[in-house]
Motif scaffolding. Structure first.
Motif, PDB file in Angstrom:
ATOM      1  N   TRP A 165       0.844  -1.202   0.000  1.00 42.07           N
ATOM      2  CA  TRP A 165       0.000   0.000   0.000  1.00 42.07           C
ATOM      3  C   TRP A 165       0.878   1.250   0.000  1.00 42.07           C
ATOM      4  O   TRP A 165       0.665   2.176  -0.778  1.00 42.07           O
ATOM      5  N   TYR A 166       1.867   1.275   0.890  1.00 45.10           N
ATOM      6  CA  TYR A 166       2.765   2.432   0.952  1.00 45.10           C
ATOM      7  C   TYR A 166       3.509   2.629  -0.372  1.00 45.10           C
ATOM      8  O   TYR A 166       3.671   3.761  -0.832  1.00 45.10           O
ATOM      9  N   ALA A 167       3.962   1.552  -0.985  1.00 45.00           N
ATOM     10  CA  ALA A 167       4.689   1.663  -2.256  1.00 45.00           C
ATOM     11  C   ALA A 167       3.800   2.249  -3.347  1.00 45.00           C
ATOM     12  O   ALA A 167       4.243   3.096  -4.138  1.00 45.00           O
ATOM     13  N   ARG A 168       2.549   1.811  -3.408  1.00 48.86           N
ATOM     14  CA  ARG A 168       1.616   2.361  -4.405  1.00 48.86           C
ATOM     15  C   ARG A 168       1.296   3.829  -4.116  1.00 48.86           C
ATOM     16  O   ARG A 168       1.157   4.631  -5.029  1.00 48.86           O
ATOM     17  N   ASP A 169       1.161   4.175  -2.849  1.00 51.34           N
ATOM     18  CA  ASP A 169       0.747   5.526  -2.454  1.00 51.34           C
ATOM     19  C   ASP A 169       1.870   6.557  -2.600  1.00 51.34           C
ATOM     20  O   ASP A 169       1.597   7.721  -2.892  1.00 51.34           O
ATOM     21  N   GLY A 170       3.088   6.159  -2.396  1.00 46.11           N
ATOM     22  CA  GLY A 170       4.212   7.078  -2.556  1.00 46.11           C
ATOM     23  C   GLY A 170       4.138   8.330  -1.685  1.00 46.11           C
ATOM     24  O   GLY A 170       4.554   9.401  -2.125  1.00 46.11           O
ATOM     25  N   GLY A 171       3.606   8.208  -0.494  1.00 45.85           N
ATOM     26  CA  GLY A 171       3.567   9.326   0.430  1.00 45.85           C
ATOM     27  C   GLY A 171       2.458  10.340   0.219  1.00 45.85           C
ATOM     28  O   GLY A 171       2.272  11.256   1.017  1.00 45.85           O
ATOM     29  N   ARG A 172       1.700  10.181  -0.874  1.00 41.92           N
ATOM     30  CA  ARG A 172       0.679  11.192  -1.220  1.00 41.92           C
ATOM     31  C   ARG A 172      -0.397  11.344  -0.143  1.00 41.92           C
ATOM     32  O   ARG A 172      -0.785  12.465   0.206  1.00 41.92           O
ATOM     33  N   THR A 173      -0.899  10.244   0.378  1.00 45.53           N
ATOM     34  CA  THR A 173      -1.990  10.333   1.354  1.00 45.53           C
ATOM     35  C   THR A 173      -1.511  10.958   2.655  1.00 45.53           C
ATOM     36  O   THR A 173      -2.210  11.791   3.243  1.00 45.53           O
ATOM     37  N   THR A 174      -0.328  10.606   3.090  1.00 44.48           N
ATOM     38  CA  THR A 174       0.225  11.196   4.310  1.00 44.48           C
ATOM     39  C   THR A 174       0.353  12.703   4.150  1.00 44.48           C
ATOM     40  O   THR A 174      -0.087  13.474   5.012  1.00 44.48           O
ATOM     41  N   ILE A 175       0.967  13.141   3.055  1.00 40.88           N
ATOM     42  CA  ILE A 175       1.123  14.570   2.815  1.00 40.88           C
ATOM     43  C   ILE A 175      -0.235  15.256   2.763  1.00 40.88           C
ATOM     44  O   ILE A 175      -0.431  16.312   3.366  1.00 40.88           O
ATOM     45  N   ASP A 176      -1.187  14.651   2.072  1.00 34.97           N
ATOM     46  CA  ASP A 176      -2.527  15.228   1.965  1.00 34.97           C
ATOM     47  C   ASP A 176      -3.159  15.406   3.345  1.00 34.97           C
ATOM     48  O   ASP A 176      -3.709  16.470   3.657  1.00 34.97           O
ATOM     49  N   GLU A 177      -3.071  14.389   4.176  1.00 31.84           N
ATOM     50  CA  GLU A 177      -3.702  14.454   5.496  1.00 31.84           C
ATOM     51  C   GLU A 177      -3.001  15.450   6.415  1.00 31.84           C
ATOM     52  O   GLU A 177      -3.658  16.165   7.192  1.00 31.84           O
ATOM     53  N   VAL A 178      -1.679  15.549   6.336  1.00 37.46           N
ATOM     54  CA  VAL A 178      -0.954  16.518   7.163  1.00 37.46           C
ATOM     55  C   VAL A 178      -1.234  17.945   6.678  1.00 37.46           C
ATOM     56  O   VAL A 178      -1.472  18.847   7.488  1.00 37.46           O
ATOM     57  N   LEU A 179      -1.224  18.154   5.365  1.00 41.82           N
ATOM     58  CA  LEU A 179      -1.543  19.486   4.843  1.00 41.82           C
ATOM     59  C   LEU A 179      -2.961  19.907   5.213  1.00 41.82           C
ATOM     60  O   LEU A 179      -3.217  21.089   5.474  1.00 41.82           O
ATOM     61  N   ALA A 180      -3.880  18.954   5.259  1.00 45.32           N
ATOM     62  CA  ALA A 180      -5.263  19.270   5.636  1.00 45.32           C
ATOM     63  C   ALA A 180      -5.337  19.844   7.052  1.00 45.32           C
ATOM     64  O   ALA A 180      -6.168  20.707   7.321  1.00 45.32           O
ATOM     65  N   VAL A 181      -4.470  19.386   7.948  1.00 46.83           N
ATOM     66  CA  VAL A 181      -4.443  19.935   9.312  1.00 46.83           C
ATOM     67  C   VAL A 181      -4.079  21.422   9.261  1.00 46.83           C
ATOM     68  O   VAL A 181      -4.750  22.253   9.882  1.00 46.83           O
ATOM     69  N   ALA A 182      -3.029  21.756   8.502  1.00 46.80           N
ATOM     70  CA  ALA A 182      -2.604  23.157   8.392  1.00 46.80           C
ATOM     71  C   ALA A 182      -3.652  23.992   7.664  1.00 46.80           C
ATOM     72  O   ALA A 182      -3.931  25.134   8.062  1.00 46.80           O
ATOM     73  N   GLU A 183      -4.232  23.433   6.588  1.00 46.77           N
ATOM     74  CA  GLU A 183      -5.262  24.179   5.853  1.00 46.77           C
ATOM     75  C   GLU A 183      -6.462  24.501   6.724  1.00 46.77           C
ATOM     76  O   GLU A 183      -6.993  25.616   6.706  1.00 46.77           O
ATOM     77  N   GLU A 184      -6.895  23.528   7.511  1.00 45.36           N
ATOM     78  CA  GLU A 184      -8.039  23.740   8.403  1.00 45.36           C
ATOM     79  C   GLU A 184      -7.725  24.805   9.449  1.00 45.36           C
ATOM     80  O   GLU A 184      -8.546  25.673   9.739  1.00 45.36           O
ATOM     81  N   ALA A 185      -6.523  24.763  10.004  1.00 47.22           N
ATOM     82  CA  ALA A 185      -6.124  25.759  11.007  1.00 47.22           C
ATOM     83  C   ALA A 185      -6.036  27.151  10.381  1.00 47.22           C
ATOM     84  O   ALA A 185      -6.493  28.127  10.976  1.00 47.22           O
ATOM     85  N   ALA A 186      -5.481  27.224   9.174  1.00 53.69           N
ATOM     86  CA  ALA A 186      -5.370  28.522   8.498  1.00 53.69           C
ATOM     87  C   ALA A 186      -6.752  29.083   8.168  1.00 53.69           C
ATOM     88  O   ALA A 186      -6.999  30.279   8.328  1.00 53.69           O
ATOM     89  N   ALA A 187      -7.663  28.219   7.739  1.00 52.12           N
ATOM     90  CA  ALA A 187      -9.023  28.662   7.434  1.00 52.12           C
ATOM     91  C   ALA A 187      -9.730  29.145   8.700  1.00 52.12           C
ATOM     92  O   ALA A 187     -10.452  30.150   8.687  1.00 52.12           O
ATOM     93  N   GLY A 188      -9.524  28.442   9.798  1.00 49.39           N
ATOM     94  CA  GLY A 188     -10.117  28.851  11.073  1.00 49.39           C
ATOM     95  C   GLY A 188      -9.574  30.188  11.554  1.00 49.39           C
ATOM     96  O   GLY A 188     -10.303  30.992  12.136  1.00 49.39           O
ATOM     97  N   ALA A 189      -8.295  30.443  11.294  1.00 49.27           N
ATOM     98  CA  ALA A 189      -7.674  31.714  11.711  1.00 49.27           C
ATOM     99  C   ALA A 189      -8.221  32.872  10.900  1.00 49.27           C
ATOM    100  O   ALA A 189      -8.317  33.995  11.394  1.00 49.27           O
ATOM    101  N   ARG A 190      -8.606  32.614   9.640  1.00 50.52           N
ATOM    102  CA  ARG A 190      -9.143  33.678   8.771  1.00 50.52           C
ATOM    103  C   ARG A 190     -10.602  33.955   9.070  1.00 50.52           C
ATOM    104  O   ARG A 190     -11.117  35.010   8.752  1.00 50.52           O
TER     105      ARG A 190
END
Length: 191
Positions: A165-190
């Motif tokens: 699974w990790y080999a097929r995903d190539g880190g994309r899902t992890t990056i997506d989920e971590v970026l979503a944390v920052a995006e949500e926080a930034a949206a909440g701050a605005r």
């Protein structure tokens, strides 16, 4: 991605821990368990341009504080891609701390079952306030592991499927989920 709990660690403490954390390169250079695997995964981790563009659109400076140990298979399959993200995006930096050397920090970020699962990625804003955290596997992968299909497999067979699974995903899902944390926080701050 985990909701915020009552803050147990102050921004000053996070700032100090971050300052004393290892860069990803320092961590890889000091890996004692599977050092060649860490080096190979770090060399393979590439960040697609569209992901870098997405990350640069998140306003503010972001600090990723990662708890792990070098024997962790989930960490070796996720953290190199987060390091590639930090290398490619000037507004994101990353530091690594050992889980076992930071028990209070780990205990503040336990898995839903109460385990000390790693890696844990603590997302800090520019003031070193914790805005959320991610760990220890991408949601889809963890759902499969917890499913009847995943649980019916022997431990060895399940881990082979996890590695695939990790080999097929190539880190994309992890990056997506971590970026979503920052995006949500930034949206909440605005808001």
């Amino acid at each position: 991605m985990h909701p915020m709990m009552a803050p147990l660690i102050t921004p000053e403490d996070y700032r100090a821990r971050f300052a004393h954390g290892l860069s990803f390169g320092e961590f890889v250079a000091g890996a004692r368990n599977t050092p060649e695997l860490w080096r190979n995964m770090a060399a393979r981790a590439r960040l697609p341009a569209e992901v870098a563009d997405r990350a640069t659109r998140i306003p503010g400076q972001w600090h990723l504080l990662v708890l792990l140990e070098d024997w962790c298979g989930d960490a070796v399959n996720t953290v190199p891609w987060l390091a590639a993200l930090a290398d490619a995006v000037p507004s994101i930096d990353l530091r690594v701390l050992g889980r076992d050397a930071n028990p209070a920090l780990m205990n503040a970020h336990l898995s839903p079952t109460g385990g000390r699962a790693i890696p844990v990625v603590i997302v800090l804003d520019e003031s070193f306030e914790e805005v959320g955290w991610w760990g220890s596997r991408p949601r889809a992968l963890q759902a499969w592991v917890d499913s009847a299909e995943g649980q019916a497999m022997s431990k060895d067979a399940r881990y082979r499927e996890i590695r695939r699974w990790y080999a097929r995903d190539g880190g994309r899902t992890t990056i997506d989920e971590v970026l979503a944390v920052a995006e949500e926080a930034a949206a909440g701050a605005r808001a």
